[in-house]
Design an enzyme around this catalytic site. Structure first.
Site, PDB file in Angstrom:
ATOM      1  N   GLN A  26       3.161   9.866   1.435  1.00  8.23           N
ATOM      2  CA  GLN A  26       4.465   9.175   1.503  1.00  8.23           C
ATOM      3  C   GLN A  26       5.377   9.549   0.337  1.00  8.23           C
ATOM      4  O   GLN A  26       6.584   9.322   0.410  1.00  8.23           O
ATOM      5  CB  GLN A  26       4.272   7.647   1.549  1.00  8.23           C
ATOM      6  CG  GLN A  26       3.643   7.170   2.869  1.00  8.23           C
ATOM      7  CD  GLN A  26       3.472   5.676   2.888  1.00  8.23           C
ATOM      8  OE1 GLN A  26       2.504   5.143   2.359  1.00  8.23           O
ATOM      9  NE2 GLN A  26       4.416   4.972   3.486  1.00  8.23           N
ATOM     10  N   HIS A  48      -2.205   7.416   7.484  1.00  3.90           N
ATOM     11  CA  HIS A  48      -1.248   8.327   6.826  1.00  3.90           C
ATOM     12  C   HIS A  48      -1.936   9.630   6.419  1.00  3.90           C
ATOM     13  O   HIS A  48      -1.331  10.697   6.476  1.00  3.90           O
ATOM     14  CB  HIS A  48      -0.656   7.679   5.569  1.00  3.90           C
ATOM     15  CG  HIS A  48       0.472   6.729   5.825  1.00  3.90           C
ATOM     16  ND1 HIS A  48       1.660   7.100   6.402  1.00  3.90           N
ATOM     17  CD2 HIS A  48       0.606   5.410   5.542  1.00  3.90           C
ATOM     18  CE1 HIS A  48       2.476   6.045   6.477  1.00  3.90           C
ATOM     19  NE2 HIS A  48       1.860   4.999   5.962  1.00  3.90           N
ATOM     20  N   GLY A  89       0.846  -1.194   0.000  1.00  2.00           N
ATOM     21  CA  GLY A  89       0.000   0.000   0.000  1.00  2.00           C
ATOM     22  C   GLY A  89       0.874   1.233   0.000  1.00  2.00           C
ATOM     23  O   GLY A  89       2.066   1.165   0.321  1.00  2.00           O
ATOM     24  N   HIS A 126      -4.342   1.331   7.900  1.00  4.83           N
ATOM     25  CA  HIS A 126      -2.954   1.822   7.978  1.00  4.83           C
ATOM     26  C   HIS A 126      -2.777   3.020   7.030  1.00  4.83           C
ATOM     27  O   HIS A 126      -2.201   4.046   7.404  1.00  4.83           O
ATOM     28  CB  HIS A 126      -2.010   0.667   7.631  1.00  4.83           C
ATOM     29  CG  HIS A 126      -0.565   1.036   7.461  1.00  4.83           C
ATOM     30  ND1 HIS A 126       0.424   0.530   8.274  1.00  4.83           N
ATOM     31  CD2 HIS A 126       0.075   1.832   6.552  1.00  4.83           C
ATOM     32  CE1 HIS A 126       1.604   1.016   7.883  1.00  4.83           C
ATOM     33  NE2 HIS A 126       1.421   1.801   6.826  1.00  4.83           N
ATOM     34  N   GLU A 127      -3.307   2.874   5.806  1.00  7.29           N
ATOM     35  CA  GLU A 127      -3.169   3.956   4.810  1.00  7.29           C
ATOM     36  C   GLU A 127      -3.980   5.183   5.197  1.00  7.29           C
ATOM     37  O   GLU A 127      -3.532   6.318   5.015  1.00  7.29           O
ATOM     38  CB  GLU A 127      -3.587   3.468   3.417  1.00  7.29           C
ATOM     39  CG  GLU A 127      -2.870   2.244   2.884  1.00  7.29           C
ATOM     40  CD  GLU A 127      -1.366   2.316   2.965  1.00  7.29           C
ATOM     41  OE1 GLU A 127      -0.814   3.429   3.032  1.00  7.29           O
ATOM     42  OE2 GLU A 127      -0.734   1.246   2.996  1.00  7.29           O
ATOM     43  N   CYS A 149       6.025  -0.387   7.428  1.00  8.89           N
ATOM     44  CA  CYS A 149       5.679   0.831   6.692  1.00  8.89           C
ATOM     45  C   CYS A 149       6.887   1.267   5.880  1.00  8.89           C
ATOM     46  O   CYS A 149       8.004   1.288   6.392  1.00  8.89           O
ATOM     47  CB  CYS A 149       5.269   1.932   7.660  1.00  8.89           C
ATOM     48  SG  CYS A 149       4.790   3.460   6.843  1.00  8.89           S
ATOM     49  N   LEU A 150       6.646   1.613   4.627  1.00 10.91           N
ATOM     50  CA  LEU A 150       7.754   2.046   3.770  1.00 10.91           C
ATOM     51  C   LEU A 150       8.393   3.330   4.286  1.00 10.91           C
ATOM     52  O   LEU A 150       9.541   3.618   3.946  1.00 10.91           O
ATOM     53  CB  LEU A 150       7.243   2.241   2.336  1.00 10.91           C
ATOM     54  CG  LEU A 150       6.746   0.955   1.666  1.00 10.91           C
ATOM     55  CD1 LEU A 150       6.084   1.257   0.322  1.00 10.91           C
ATOM     56  CD2 LEU A 150       7.883  -0.045   1.481  1.00 10.91           C
TER      57      LEU A 150
END
Ligand code: GNR
Ligand code: NI
Length: 188
Positions: free
Chosen positions: A51, A159, A46, A155-156, A113-114
């Site tokens: 990000q 953000h 995702g 999670h997204e 997480c990236l």
């Protein structure tokens, strides 16, 4: 299409509250295409627009990311030899997503997480939820989600509010995670 740079902690832009998309134009379609390319390259399942530094309420998800170690499948149907992607892509775009009816029951996933590279920790979130969202044309949909997709969209969505999965950990665990990240960066 282009791979964009993924912001990492402690970049203050990750704390931005993203704003709704109001114009469904080519710029939005380019952003989404670049987000997919960036997510598949990372690889991740995702990615939220913030990000890559764009504070808009846009998410992309694909629970079947490319496995970089998988062998490409060689075929020759149609008379010429060619290769296939070993994993089927299931690209999903969510513009201006809203969570409806989060379940009281929680489920726990080990999240990563990236923007917090190489750190993994268990997070509890509602096991299922309904999501209302728009596509890149501005058409509205509603859908019931469960399993990893429910977890990933939550999670997204975090953000979009400037929240990272490590913000769900105790201060002790969060500090341990950030220390570990700094240590790995120093060693790299
Ligand atoms: O690649 C990712 N894996 C992941 C695993 C468990 C729960 C959430 C995620 S999302 C993450 C990519 C990312 O950072 N998205 O914002
Ligand atoms: Ni993330």
């Amino acid at each position: 299409m282009a791979i964009r740079e993924i912001l990492e902690v402690p970049d203050p832009r990750l704390k931005t509250v993203s704003t709704p998309v109001t114009v469904f134009d080519d710029e939005l379609k380019t952003l989404v295409a670049d987000m997919f390319e960036t997510m598949y390259d990372a690889p991740g399942i995702g990615l939220a627009a913030i990000q890559v530094g764009v504070p808009k309420r846009v998410l992309v998800i694909d629970l079947q990311p490319d496995d970089p170690d998988a062998e490409p499948e060689v075929c020759n149907h149609g008379g010429h030899e060619h290769t296939h992607q070993p994993t089927k892509r299931e690209p999903r775009v969510f513009v201006n997503p809203e969570i409806l009816d989060p379940a009281e029951e929680l489920s726990t996933y080990q999240e990563g997480c990236l923007s917090v590279p190489e750190i993994y920790a268990d997070v509890d979130r509602p096991k299922t939820c309904r999501v209302r969202y728009q596509d890149v044309e501005g058409i509205t949909y509603e859908e019931d989600l469960d399993g990893l997709l429910a977890t990933c969209i939550q999670h997204e969505m975090d953000h979009l509010e400037g929240i990272l999965f490590i913000d769900h950990l105790s201060r002790l665990k969060r500090n341990m995670a950030l220390k570990k990240l700094n240590k790995m960066r120093a060693a790299a």
